[in-house]
Design a protein around this motif. Structure first.
Motif, PDB file in Angstrom:
ATOM      1  N   TYR A  59       0.821  -1.270   0.067  1.00 41.27           N
ATOM      2  CA  TYR A  59       0.346  -0.505  -0.128  1.00 41.27           C
ATOM      3  C   TYR A  59       0.847   1.719   0.043  1.00 41.27           C
ATOM      4  N   GLU A  64      -2.842   5.977  -0.574  1.00 38.57           N
ATOM      5  CA  GLU A  64      -3.716   6.516  -0.466  1.00 38.57           C
ATOM      6  C   GLU A  64      -4.692   6.103   0.642  1.00 38.57           C
ATOM      7  N   PRO A  92      -7.380   1.240  -5.019  1.00 44.40           N
ATOM      8  CA  PRO A  92      -6.426   2.283  -4.901  1.00 44.40           C
ATOM      9  C   PRO A  92      -6.020   3.098  -6.145  1.00 44.40           C
ATOM     10  N   ARG A 108      -9.338   5.349  -6.487  1.00 48.88           N
ATOM     11  CA  ARG A 108      -9.648   5.982  -5.881  1.00 48.88           C
ATOM     12  C   ARG A 108      -9.378   8.054  -5.853  1.00 48.88           C
TER      13      ARG A 108
END
Length: 323
Positions: free
Chosen positions: A188, A191, A254, A257
């Motif tokens: 990750y 985001e 993401p 997003r």
């Protein structure tokens, strides 16, 4: 060696951290307990300025660079300011600006759409600034957003981390009901702060979390599925525009997003943020300290439900996830 930190640099200290702290500040009333420490009022002995002092036990402090990160972010109006820090082998004391309005979690009250839009704007300005400085907060939640003087402020950077464009983090860390789906995949980036902010907006308008379950695993499965339910019992009076914004902030992918800039330019944020909205934040403080019992019962979170859902993922890190 014990030391104290001011923004003029590192200053060697021959006294204990607490001794040095008490020489400069008078400690006062307790403000509350957090996941990583205790906060109380402290008063500058020379100027009389009221500040907040957060004591952190180092064994509980998962991220050791909070002082450096807060120094890097110093001066933004929507990020709590760190004025000084004292440290020894066991504990760190962070002296920060005092936000008498408390956190959105301790406040307990729901917000109107106008107030929530101001929250969203302030929060996105803070997140945008963090990301532009290569910092991910990683723990945006109701308990880490404070009400200052007519604005909201992002606080508690104990789990924050630096990032580089194109690189991914893998630490399984955060507060469960605010964690983005990609965190559980251990891949990750920035985001995740937008996702957590979307959860905050959903919760502060409805009094519920968008994704939750009765166990760790069922909550994680709900987050990964990312199916948003705008239950009419809580959302019948909400505008279509705010629902559109929340869907964009809580997109499962993401890459799709919304960015902080896109959130700030969204029609709902632009339409609802105004001088009137900013002035209305004073009423939140009024509800916080003087609201009647009936008012709190009719327009507040179920604190037992929220407390149950606010699970810090130290247990996840240790692998203690019950079936």
């Amino acid at each position: 060696m014990c030391f104290c930190v001011f923004f003029c640099g590192l200053v060697p200290c021959i006294h204990s951290a607490r001794g040095s702290l008490c020489e400069k500040y008078k400690l006062g009333e307790e403000l509350g307990h957090g996941a990583s420490g205790v906060a109380q009022v402290c008063i500058d002995r020379i100027t009389g300025e009221e500040l907040a002092c957060k004591k952190i036990t180092k064994i509980e402090h998962l991220h050791q660079d909070e002082v450096g990160i807060l120094k890097q972010l110093y001066g933004h109006p929507n990020i709590v300011k760190l004025e000084a820090a004292f440290s020894d082998e066991k504990e760190t004391y962070l002296v920060m600006e005092l936000c008498r309005g408390g956190s959105l979690f301790s406040n307990g009250s729901l917000l109107s759409e106008m107030e929530a839009a101001q929250l969203c704007k302030n929060l996105m300005e803070a997140v945008k600034f963090c990301h532009s400085n290569g910092i991910i907060h990683r723990d945006i939640s109701l308990k880490n957003i404070l009400l200052g003087d007519n604005c909201f402020k992002l606080a508690d950077f104990g789990l924050a981390a630096h990032f580089q464009p194109g690189e991914y983090l893998s630490d399984l860390i955060g507060t469960l009901c605010y964690m983005a789906p990609e965190v559980f995949k251990r891949r990750y980036s920035k985001e995740i702060d937008i996702w957590s902010s979307g959860v905050v907006i959903f919760a502060i308008l409805s009094g519920n979390f968008p994704f939750h379950g009765n166990t760790f695993k069922s909550t994680i499965h709900a987050i990964e599925a990312a199916r948003i339910d705008f239950d009419p019992e809580y959302w019948s009076n909400a505008s279509p525009s705010v629902k559109d914004l929340i869907r964009g902030m809580l997109h499962q992918d993401p890459r799709k997003r919304l960015t902080p800039e896109q959130v700030l330019d969204h029609d709902w944020v632009v339409h609802h943020t105004s001088d009137e909205a900013r002035s209305s934040l004073a009423t939140i403080n009024t509800r916080r300290y003087f609201g009647s019992k009936s008012e709190k019962n009719s327009s507040s979170f179920s604190l037992s439900q929220v407390a149950r859902d606010l699970i810090v993922c130290a247990k996840l890190i240790l692998g203690l996830i019950p079936n």
